[in-house]
Design a protein around this motif. Structure first.
Motif, PDB file in Angstrom:
ATOM      1  N   GLU A 181      -7.854 -22.668 -12.919  1.00 19.78           N
ATOM      2  CA  GLU A 181      -8.858 -23.412 -13.674  1.00 19.78           C
ATOM      3  C   GLU A 181      -8.671 -23.196 -15.173  1.00 19.78           C
ATOM      4  OE1 GLU A 181     -13.709 -23.506 -14.380  1.00 19.78           O
ATOM      5  OE2 GLU A 181     -12.805 -22.117 -12.936  1.00 19.78           O
ATOM      6  N   VAL A 182      -8.729 -24.274 -15.923  1.00 19.41           N
ATOM      7  CA  VAL A 182      -8.677 -24.169 -17.385  1.00 19.41           C
ATOM      8  C   VAL A 182      -9.974 -24.709 -17.956  1.00 19.41           C
ATOM      9  CG1 VAL A 182      -6.173 -24.335 -17.540  1.00 19.41           C
ATOM     10  CG2 VAL A 182      -7.539 -26.418 -17.595  1.00 19.41           C
ATOM     11  N   ARG A 183     -10.390 -24.175 -19.085  1.00 19.93           N
ATOM     12  CA  ARG A 183     -11.601 -24.667 -19.732  1.00 19.93           C
ATOM     13  C   ARG A 183     -11.389 -24.664 -21.237  1.00 19.93           C
ATOM     14  NH1 ARG A 183     -14.837 -20.388 -21.681  1.00 19.93           N
ATOM     15  NH2 ARG A 183     -14.206 -18.316 -20.924  1.00 19.93           N
ATOM     16  N   SER A 184     -12.033 -25.604 -21.887  1.00 20.99           N
ATOM     17  CA  SER A 184     -11.929 -25.686 -23.332  1.00 20.99           C
ATOM     18  C   SER A 184     -12.882 -24.691 -23.984  1.00 20.99           C
ATOM     19  CB  SER A 184     -12.245 -27.105 -23.803  1.00 20.99           C
ATOM     20  OG  SER A 184     -13.585 -27.431 -23.487  1.00 20.99           O
ATOM     21  N   LEU A 185     -12.599 -24.348 -25.230  1.00 23.55           N
ATOM     22  CA  LEU A 185     -13.460 -23.459 -26.005  1.00 23.55           C
ATOM     23  C   LEU A 185     -14.136 -24.278 -27.098  1.00 23.55           C
ATOM     24  CD1 LEU A 185     -11.166 -20.311 -26.430  1.00 23.55           C
ATOM     25  CD2 LEU A 185     -13.023 -20.656 -24.782  1.00 23.55           C
ATOM     26  N   PRO A 186     -15.384 -24.714 -26.862  1.00 27.85           N
ATOM     27  CA  PRO A 186     -16.097 -25.484 -27.887  1.00 27.85           C
ATOM     28  C   PRO A 186     -16.187 -24.697 -29.185  1.00 27.85           C
ATOM     29  CG  PRO A 186     -17.259 -25.558 -25.789  1.00 27.85           C
ATOM     30  CD  PRO A 186     -16.193 -24.524 -25.638  1.00 27.85           C
ATOM     31  N   GLY A 187     -15.984 -25.392 -30.284  1.00 30.78           N
ATOM     32  CA  GLY A 187     -16.006 -24.728 -31.574  1.00 30.78           C
ATOM     33  C   GLY A 187     -14.631 -24.378 -32.095  1.00 30.78           C
ATOM     34  N   SER A 188     -13.596 -24.662 -31.276  1.00 24.55           N
ATOM     35  CA  SER A 188     -12.228 -24.339 -31.700  1.00 24.55           C
ATOM     36  C   SER A 188     -11.472 -25.586 -32.142  1.00 24.55           C
ATOM     37  CB  SER A 188     -11.467 -23.662 -30.548  1.00 24.55           C
ATOM     38  OG  SER A 188     -11.278 -24.570 -29.467  1.00 24.55           O
ATOM     39  N   GLU A 189     -12.176 -26.697 -32.279  1.00 21.55           N
ATOM     40  CA  GLU A 189     -11.507 -27.945 -32.619  1.00 21.55           C
ATOM     41  C   GLU A 189     -10.858 -27.853 -33.997  1.00 21.55           C
ATOM     42  OE1 GLU A 189     -14.643 -27.679 -31.714  1.00 21.55           O
ATOM     43  OE2 GLU A 189     -14.740 -28.600 -29.738  1.00 21.55           O
ATOM     44  N   ALA A 190      -9.656 -28.391 -34.102  1.00 23.49           N
ATOM     45  CA  ALA A 190      -8.937 -28.403 -35.377  1.00 23.49           C
ATOM     46  C   ALA A 190      -8.064 -29.645 -35.422  1.00 23.49           C
ATOM     47  CB  ALA A 190      -8.094 -27.152 -35.536  1.00 23.49           C
ATOM     48  N   PHE A 191      -7.665 -30.022 -36.615  1.00 27.17           N
ATOM     49  CA  PHE A 191      -6.854 -31.221 -36.790  1.00 27.17           C
ATOM     50  C   PHE A 191      -5.610 -30.863 -37.596  1.00 27.17           C
ATOM     51  CE2 PHE A 191     -11.273 -32.454 -36.402  1.00 27.17           C
ATOM     52  CZ  PHE A 191     -11.222 -33.425 -35.413  1.00 27.17           C
ATOM     53  N   GLY A 192      -4.525 -31.563 -37.296  1.00 27.69           N
ATOM     54  CA  GLY A 192      -3.283 -31.300 -38.010  1.00 27.69           C
ATOM     55  C   GLY A 192      -2.510 -30.170 -37.371  1.00 27.69           C
ATOM     56  N   THR A 193      -1.648 -29.535 -38.156  1.00 27.40           N
ATOM     57  CA  THR A 193      -0.831 -28.434 -37.665  1.00 27.40           C
ATOM     58  C   THR A 193      -1.700 -27.214 -37.434  1.00 27.40           C
ATOM     59  OG1 THR A 193       1.072 -29.260 -38.889  1.00 27.40           O
ATOM     60  CG2 THR A 193       1.152 -26.974 -38.163  1.00 27.40           C
ATOM     61  N   VAL A 194      -1.648 -26.659 -36.226  1.00 24.10           N
ATOM     62  CA  VAL A 194      -2.468 -25.499 -35.879  1.00 24.10           C
ATOM     63  C   VAL A 194      -1.555 -24.323 -35.557  1.00 24.10           C
ATOM     64  CG1 VAL A 194      -4.225 -24.585 -34.339  1.00 24.10           C
ATOM     65  CG2 VAL A 194      -4.275 -27.000 -34.982  1.00 24.10           C
ATOM     66  N   PRO A 195      -1.565 -23.253 -36.345  1.00 21.77           N
ATOM     67  CA  PRO A 195      -0.745 -22.081 -36.039  1.00 21.77           C
ATOM     68  C   PRO A 195      -1.235 -21.394 -34.768  1.00 21.77           C
ATOM     69  CG  PRO A 195      -1.541 -22.062 -38.319  1.00 21.77           C
ATOM     70  CD  PRO A 195      -2.316 -23.095 -37.586  1.00 21.77           C
ATOM     71  N   PRO A 196      -0.426 -20.502 -34.200  1.00 23.68           N
ATOM     72  CA  PRO A 196      -0.831 -19.836 -32.953  1.00 23.68           C
ATOM     73  C   PRO A 196      -2.055 -18.946 -33.154  1.00 23.68           C
ATOM     74  CG  PRO A 196       1.165 -18.862 -33.855  1.00 23.68           C
ATOM     75  CD  PRO A 196       0.908 -20.105 -34.632  1.00 23.68           C
ATOM     76  N   PRO A 197      -3.002 -18.973 -32.220  1.00 31.46           N
ATOM     77  CA  PRO A 197      -4.161 -18.085 -32.287  1.00 31.46           C
ATOM     78  C   PRO A 197      -3.768 -16.674 -31.843  1.00 31.46           C
ATOM     79  CG  PRO A 197      -4.252 -19.361 -30.279  1.00 31.46           C
ATOM     80  CD  PRO A 197      -3.040 -19.859 -31.039  1.00 31.46           C
ATOM     81  N   PHE A 198      -4.684 -15.731 -32.011  1.00 36.68           N
ATOM     82  CA  PHE A 198      -4.405 -14.356 -31.558  1.00 36.68           C
ATOM     83  C   PHE A 198      -5.717 -13.702 -31.132  1.00 36.68           C
ATOM     84  CE2 PHE A 198      -4.885 -14.493 -36.142  1.00 36.68           C
ATOM     85  CZ  PHE A 198      -5.716 -13.431 -36.456  1.00 36.68           C
ATOM     86  N   TRP A 199      -5.590 -12.661 -30.311  1.00 42.78           N
ATOM     87  CA  TRP A 199      -6.735 -12.037 -29.658  1.00 42.78           C
ATOM     88  C   TRP A 199      -7.256 -10.821 -30.409  1.00 42.78           C
ATOM     89  CZ3 TRP A 199      -9.165 -14.016 -25.465  1.00 42.78           C
ATOM     90  CH2 TRP A 199      -8.473 -14.957 -24.684  1.00 42.78           C
ATOM     91  N   SER A 200      -8.547 -10.525 -30.196  1.00 44.33           N
ATOM     92  CA  SER A 200      -9.096  -9.235 -30.603  1.00 44.33           C
ATOM     93  C   SER A 200      -8.600  -8.176 -29.618  1.00 44.33           C
ATOM     94  CB  SER A 200     -10.625  -9.276 -30.592  1.00 44.33           C
ATOM     95  OG  SER A 200     -11.119  -9.508 -29.283  1.00 44.33           O
ATOM     96  N   PRO A 201      -8.606  -6.890 -30.004  1.00 39.84           N
ATOM     97  CA  PRO A 201      -8.079  -5.851 -29.111  1.00 39.84           C
ATOM     98  C   PRO A 201      -8.781  -5.773 -27.754  1.00 39.84           C
ATOM     99  CG  PRO A 201      -8.366  -5.001 -31.334  1.00 39.84           C
ATOM    100  CD  PRO A 201      -9.005  -6.349 -31.310  1.00 39.84           C
ATOM    101  N   ASP A 202     -10.085  -6.108 -27.709  1.00 39.91           N
ATOM    102  CA  ASP A 202     -10.824  -6.045 -26.443  1.00 39.91           C
ATOM    103  C   ASP A 202     -10.826  -7.376 -25.699  1.00 39.91           C
ATOM    104  OD1 ASP A 202     -12.500  -7.579 -28.008  1.00 39.91           O
ATOM    105  OD2 ASP A 202     -14.156  -6.133 -28.033  1.00 39.91           O
ATOM    106  N   SER A 203     -10.101  -8.365 -26.209  1.00 39.11           N
ATOM    107  CA  SER A 203      -9.983  -9.687 -25.582  1.00 39.11           C
ATOM    108  C   SER A 203     -11.295 -10.468 -25.536  1.00 39.11           C
ATOM    109  CB  SER A 203      -9.395  -9.572 -24.163  1.00 39.11           C
ATOM    110  OG  SER A 203      -8.076  -9.072 -24.210  1.00 39.11           O
ATOM    111  N   ARG A 204     -12.296 -10.029 -26.290  1.00 35.38           N
ATOM    112  CA  ARG A 204     -13.559 -10.770 -26.319  1.00 35.38           C
ATOM    113  C   ARG A 204     -13.474 -11.985 -27.226  1.00 35.38           C
ATOM    114  NH1 ARG A 204     -18.240  -7.600 -28.454  1.00 35.38           N
ATOM    115  NH2 ARG A 204     -19.210  -9.661 -28.171  1.00 35.38           N
ATOM    116  N   PHE A 205     -12.700 -11.864 -28.286  1.00 33.25           N
ATOM    117  CA  PHE A 205     -12.635 -12.918 -29.293  1.00 33.25           C
ATOM    118  C   PHE A 205     -11.213 -13.430 -29.440  1.00 33.25           C
ATOM    119  CE2 PHE A 205     -16.283 -10.365 -30.462  1.00 33.25           C
ATOM    120  CZ  PHE A 205     -17.234 -11.291 -30.849  1.00 33.25           C
ATOM    121  N   VAL A 206     -11.119 -14.678 -29.873  1.00 35.37           N
ATOM    122  CA  VAL A 206      -9.840 -15.234 -30.282  1.00 35.37           C
ATOM    123  C   VAL A 206     -10.002 -15.702 -31.728  1.00 35.37           C
ATOM    124  CG1 VAL A 206     -10.369 -17.556 -29.411  1.00 35.37           C
ATOM    125  CG2 VAL A 206      -7.992 -16.853 -29.696  1.00 35.37           C
TER     126      VAL A 206
END
Length: 260
Positions: free
Chosen positions: A10-35
């Protein structure tokens, strides 16, 4: 951004992460709670369990690669200078490294914190002097102009540090000629050992970044390289009259004005 658990399809979108144009790679917080991610001018973080995104700071260029330590420090790459640092609660951005004009450096990218949370590996890119670029070690305890100038490795795509699950020496991961390589690296001695071994072949990449990611529990995911294309010559009736190139990563083609 979309998220998927490793034990689910199952995949789900993360509301609030919308962006336009070139988007660099995201990265995680150490506890995996945040991106954390760059939306084109702003670095934001988002709780993957829900809630609105939070702006951490303004950015003057794309944040190519980032890393987040357990002390709340975030460092990101920059396409118009050295690495930048900000707290995970937000605030003023400060430089971590400075470009070296003697090496014709243009970017510092893809930082990865080492387990001590103070040192990191990163990529110095010198397009007009590739022999000067490469993988270096920095520390957030040094002034931007006083970082080590000793090269750890020649330039490689997608360089990142992958920790060992037992707190022992980890590996530096990087791509060369489409192969994902792993070389033992001791984060305490800040030194490489042995020879790189191939982990996967035909791994995708774009410019300085690689399409792979390593976890802290000995797991790795990657995307294969796009299928190569071959340019071919057709007449106006659609008849193939010959191949005009070897297979390669072509993205487009254009005819000369005289049609030849």
């Amino acid at each position: 951004l979309w998220i998927r658990a490793m034990d689910s399809l199952e995949v789900r979108s993360l509301p609030g992460s919308e962006a336009f144009g070139t988007v660099p790679p995201p990265f995680w917080s150490p506890d995996s709670r945040f991106v954390a991610f760059d939306t084109g001018g702003k670095l934001k973080k988002l709780d993957v369990s829900g809630g609105p995104s939070q702006t951490l700071c303004d950015l003057s260029s794309l944040a190519v690669g980032g890393s987040w330590n357990r002390d709340g420090d975030i460092i990101v790459g920059s396409t118009d200078g050295g690495l930048l640092r900000v707290r995970d609660t937000g605030g003023v951005v400060s430089p971590v490294t400075l470009l070296d004009p003697a090496r014709k450096e243009e970017f510092h990218l893809l930082p990865t914190f080492l387990p001590d949370g103070r040192h990191f590996v990163y990529l110095r890119v010198s397009p007009s002097a590739p022999e000067a670029g490469g993988v270096y070690i920095g520390t957030i305890d040094a002034k931007p102009g006083e970082q080590s100038s000793t090269r750890l490795l020649p330039y490689a795509v997608g360089v990142t540090y992958a920790p060992a699950p037992d707190s022992g020496p980890g590996h530096l991961l990087f791509i060369r000629e489409g192969a994902l390589l792993a070389q033992p690296f001791d984060p305490k001695q800040l030194a490489l050992s042995g020879n790189p071994v191939t982990v996967a072949v035909r791994v995708g990449s774009f410019r300085d970044g690689g399409f792979f990611s390593a976890s802290t529990n000995d797991r790795l995911i990657y995307r294969t390289a796009d299928t190569d294309f071959q340019l071919a010559w057709f007449d106006r009736q659609g008849t193939l009259s010959g191949r005009v190139s070897e297979p390669g990563g072509f993205l487009g083609a254009a005819l000369s004005p005289d049609g030849t």
